[in-house]
Motif scaffolding. Structure first.
Motif, mmCIF file in Angstrom:
data_model
loop_
_atom_site.group_PDB
_atom_site.id
_atom_site.type_symbol
_atom_site.label_atom_id
_atom_site.label_comp_id
_atom_site.label_asym_id
_atom_site.label_seq_id
_atom_site.Cartn_x
_atom_site.Cartn_y
_atom_site.Cartn_z
ATOM 1 N N UNK A 195 0.815 -1.217 0.000
ATOM 2 C CA UNK A 195 0.000 0.000 0.000
ATOM 3 C C UNK A 195 0.850 1.270 0.000
ATOM 4 N N UNK A 196 1.906 1.312 0.799
ATOM 5 C CA UNK A 196 2.736 2.518 0.883
ATOM 6 C C UNK A 196 3.343 2.911 -0.462
ATOM 7 N N UNK A 197 3.994 1.977 -1.192
ATOM 8 C CA UNK A 197 4.514 2.351 -2.520
ATOM 9 C C UNK A 197 3.400 2.769 -3.486
ATOM 10 N N UNK A 198 2.243 2.137 -3.359
ATOM 11 C CA UNK A 198 1.104 2.473 -4.221
ATOM 12 C C UNK A 198 0.672 3.926 -3.993
ATOM 13 N N UNK A 199 0.779 4.384 -2.737
ATOM 14 C CA UNK A 199 0.373 5.752 -2.375
ATOM 15 C C UNK A 199 1.557 6.706 -2.334
ATOM 16 N N UNK A 200 2.655 6.312 -2.976
ATOM 17 C CA UNK A 200 3.877 7.142 -3.009
ATOM 18 C C UNK A 200 4.379 7.473 -1.604
ATOM 19 N N UNK A 201 4.239 6.480 -0.691
ATOM 20 C CA UNK A 201 4.720 6.587 0.697
ATOM 21 C C UNK A 201 4.023 7.676 1.502
ATOM 22 N N UNK A 202 2.919 8.191 1.001
ATOM 23 C CA UNK A 202 2.195 9.257 1.707
ATOM 24 C C UNK A 202 0.986 8.672 2.444
ATOM 25 N N UNK A 203 1.239 8.088 3.608
ATOM 26 C CA UNK A 203 0.123 7.486 4.340
ATOM 27 C C UNK A 203 -0.683 8.532 5.119
ATOM 28 N N UNK A 204 -0.230 9.775 5.099
ATOM 29 C CA UNK A 204 -1.000 10.846 5.745
ATOM 30 C C UNK A 204 -2.019 11.472 4.795
ATOM 31 N N UNK A 205 -2.002 11.043 3.537
ATOM 32 C CA UNK A 205 -2.928 11.622 2.556
ATOM 33 C C UNK A 205 -4.373 11.275 2.900
ATOM 34 N N UNK A 206 -5.283 12.062 2.358
ATOM 35 C CA UNK A 206 -6.709 11.822 2.604
ATOM 36 C C UNK A 206 -7.130 10.446 2.101
ATOM 37 N N UNK A 207 -6.580 10.033 0.951
ATOM 38 C CA UNK A 207 -6.912 8.723 0.389
ATOM 39 C C UNK A 207 -6.466 7.605 1.315
ATOM 40 N N UNK A 208 -5.228 7.713 1.812
ATOM 41 C CA UNK A 208 -4.685 6.674 2.700
ATOM 42 C C UNK A 208 -5.495 6.586 3.980
ATOM 43 N N UNK A 209 -5.797 7.741 4.575
ATOM 44 C CA UNK A 209 -6.536 7.730 5.833
ATOM 45 C C UNK A 209 -7.972 7.233 5.640
ATOM 46 N N UNK A 210 -8.567 7.535 4.481
ATOM 47 C CA UNK A 210 -9.908 7.032 4.180
ATOM 48 C C UNK A 210 -9.909 5.504 4.097
ATOM 49 N N UNK A 211 -8.940 4.956 3.392
ATOM 50 C CA UNK A 211 -8.845 3.501 3.246
ATOM 51 C C UNK A 211 -8.642 2.809 4.592
#
Length: 391
Positions: free
Chosen positions: A164-180
């Motif tokens: 998941x992290x590479x898929x989100x460009x290592x940005x787990x603080x993004x709105x998309x990451x936090x929503x998931x």
């Protein structure tokens, strides 16, 4: 003149009173509690002294244990001096090689040290500044706590869904990451997302989350190499709840800091690249710019001045001292990193140091020193920042 040395501790303080000129002991070491009754006892002892003679009160800076005493002395109109514990220790080393340390001997040592140095009364306490310092320290603690929980969330993903992290460009603080993470939490649920889930993701990303990306994410979740425990849904919700709670507290603290800053006349916020909390921390750590007679004194207080070594014909300047305020030095170094992104003049100075062959961190430390001198100029003259000050 009376010299009053106080050894500060958590539950009690030890005090000795002597004449500065003769060294005669007026009142040998006595203790008073770190309480209202104890402080009243201390004042009652001072009232027995000759009122025509001035008093030099001094104690070491020992974390926060002296704060109540400082406020009480200030409220009672008594001048006092905070002593650098390292300098007192060096003074002790010059007197004896014996390793004796008790509260009583420390009180005597502080009184003797006071007799040898120029008495510099602590500046008038401004409650807004003290409140600001407390809030800034709270803000820093919350930021560290948030980072700790973000690392825990990252570790959780490394185990359950490392793709998941590479898929989100290592940005787990993004709105998309936090929503998931909030809505699904574990890869098995992400793999089972439907078209309604896609619509939510597309709206959240303002159309940037494509259908192809959606199906790629589902495929990654379905074939992940990660593994989950039965309790993982609960665990990720627990981590996110604390993380969100810390974020809410950070916003509340920043609001309070903003309110206090509106009551303080400072020109530091006019420097682009220095944010509200950073400016507040600098102001709170300096307290009163009039405490420093020159920029060099302020540099030394921040621990940014270079070590100087001279012996015979050899003379050199080494690394920064790092003997001053840790909080002030940290925020100044961080600000030096940010001002080069907003001020061409600061970037030109940084580039000049880099072209001289200095490493990035060394160049930043030079920029931090330049920043201190500019801050001293702005605060003492009360003028707004001008790029021409960066030479």
């Amino acid at each position: 003149m009376y010299v009053i040395g106080i050894d500060v501790s958590k539950y009690k303080h030890d005090c000795i009173i002597m004449h500065e000129d003769t060294g005669e002991i007026v009142r040998d070491v006595f203790s008073f509690d770190n309480s209202r009754a104890g402080f009243v006892q201390f004042i009652s002892v001072l009232k027995t002294l000759n009122p025509t003679l001035k008093k030099k009160i001094g104690f070491e800076t020992t974390g926060h244990y002296q704060d109540n005493l400082k406020m009480f002395l200030a409220d009672n109109g008594l001048d006092f001096m905070e002593l650098n514990a390292l300098l007192v220790h060096k003074f002790k080393s010059s007197l004896t090689l014996r390793g004796v340390k008790t509260d009583k001997t420390d009180a005597r040592l502080i009184a003797n040290y006071l007799c040898k140095v120029e008495f510099k009364p602590y500046p008038k306490i401004v409650y807004n500044i003290l409140s600001l310092r407390s809030l800034c320290k709270r803000h820093f603690t919350l930021i560290k706590d948030r980072t700790k929980y973000l690392i825990s969330i990252t570790n959780f993903l490394d185990r359950t869904f490392p793709e998941l992290k590479p898929f989100l460009n290592d940005n787990i603080k993004s709105k998309t990451a936090m929503f998931l993470l909030r809505k699904y939490g574990i890869p098995s649920k992400i793999a089972n997302m439907n078209i309604q889930s896609y619509e939510l993701l597309r709206k959240l990303s303002r159309g940037k989350f494509s259908v192809a990306k959606f199906y790629k994410l589902k495929d990654l979740a379905k074939h992940t190499i990660g593994f989950t425990y039965p309790t993982d849904t609960f665990e990720i919700k627990s981590l996110l709840n604390v993380y969100d709670s810390i974020n809410e507290e950070i916003l509340k603290v920043e609001t309070k800091i903003s309110t206090l800053m509106s009551k303080i006349n400072s020109k530091i916020p006019t420097i682009k690249g220095i944010g509200l909390v950073s400016a507040a921390t600098i102001i709170a750590e300096i307290e009163d710019i009039n405490r420093f007679v020159s920029p060099d004194k302020l540099l030394a207080y921040a621990g940014l001045d270079p070590r100087i070594y001279e012996s015979g014909t050899m003379s050199s300047k080494g690394k920064m001292n790092k003997k001053g305020s840790v909080n002030l030095r940290r925020v100044l170094m961080n600000c030096a990193e940010s001002v080069i992104m907003f001020n061409p003049a600061f970037y030109a100075y940084y580039r000049k140091k880099r072209d001289e062959g200095k490493a990035h961190r060394v160049a930043i430390s030079h920029l931090a020193r330049k920043l201190v001198r500019i801050i001293f100029k702005l605060e003492t003259t009360q003028v707004d920042f001008d790029p021409s000050l960066v030479k």
